[in-house]
Design a protein around this motif. Structure first.
Motif: not given
Length: 284
Positions: A102, A104, A108, A128, A168, A210, A212, A214
């Motif tokens: 993943d 960021v 973040y 996310y 997260n 939002s 991150l 995934y």
């Protein structure tokens, strides 16, 4: 990084734990997104869980180039063992878990820490985006429509009925205490960890941003086919039920919802599995 690390040591350090297993294709994007953070004080702990590809070499490259990145290696024990080792290795006041496939947003750490400290939270979680590795499409999943701060009972209900994952979130190290990811359970271990950790918390924050990405990909733990460990869904569901009911009987519906989600996951994988004959139907 956009800010000078040496001049900003008044900011509390965040220790970022990244388990790594055969993700040579994705690891650099994850680490690069962390190197680009505007928050100045953090360490990255990369933990190789016995990878057979070049993931370990990539880790060593970053560790040799950046003094705040550490590369640790061990034989394959699974993601829970790897995260637990990471917890033992941290030096920061805050802890974050991020999966190595993943990545960021550059804000973040700064936004999460800002919200955590402004509201005196024990941990903070954010929305996310799903990134489909096959199509390249990205869609935001706005679980939390409004930013809010709640107690552990409300937090348990919100997490059990949305997304109960560790990655997260940013936690005060002090609330993790002796909490560990169960190493004998391969599915649902995240939920067990979070529900146990809530017992050490008073205030939890949900940030409506939002931050991150995934990655949904073939071959990941979440998207693998039917495996013998699928029955861990039952074990983890029962453990989680017992934990949250010890907090409040008002959480019965949320706990039963999570358990039903676990059962649905088993049924879905059985229905679409090509290897059903290889799986022993047993939950002992």
């Amino acid at each position: 990084m956009n800010m000078n690390r040496e001049s900003c040591m008044n900011d509390k350090k965040v220790s970022i734990i990244i388990p790594v297993y055969n993700i040579e294709k994705y690891l650099s994007k994850c680490v690069d997104s962390l190197i680009a953070q505007e928050y100045p004080n953090y360490e990255i702990i990369l933990l190789d869980d016995g990878s057979s590809d070049k993931s370990g070499e990539i880790m060593e490259f970053y560790a040799s180039k950046y003094p705040y990145i550490r590369a640790l290696h061990h034989t394959n024990h699974g993601v829970s063992y790897t995260r637990n080792r990471g917890i033992r290795e941290v030096s920061g006041e805050y802890i974050a878990f991020i999966d190595g496939d993943d990545w960021v947003d550059k804000h973040y750490l700064s936004r999460m820490i800002e919200y955590l400290e402004e509201n005196n939270l024990d941990f903070v979680t954010c929305n996310y985006s799903f990134y489909d590795d096959r199509t390249g499409n990205s869609n935001k999943w706005m679980m939390y429509e409004e930013s809010s701060c709640v107690d552990k009972i409300c937090a348990a209900e919100m997490l059990l009925t949305t997304s109960c994952v560790p990655w997260n979130k940013i936690y005060k190290k002090s609330v993790i205490k002796d909490c560990k990811f169960p190493e004998d359970i391969a599915i649902g271990e995240d939920t067990i960890f979070l529900m146990e950790l809530l017992g050490n918390c008073d205030r939890i924050g949900f940030l409506n941003e939002s931050l991150l990405f995934y990655r949904q990909r073939e071959g990941s733990a979440m998207h693998s086919g039917l495996q013998p460990k699928i029955w861990d869904n039952v074990k983890s569901g029962n453990i989680v039920y017992d934990i949250v009911m010890s907090y409040s009987s008002s959480l019965r519906d949320a706990a039963e919802y999570r358990f039903s989600e676990n059962m649905a996951n088993i049924l879905w994988k059985i229905i679409y599995s090509k290897n059903i004959k290889e799986i022993e139907i047993s939950v002992s």
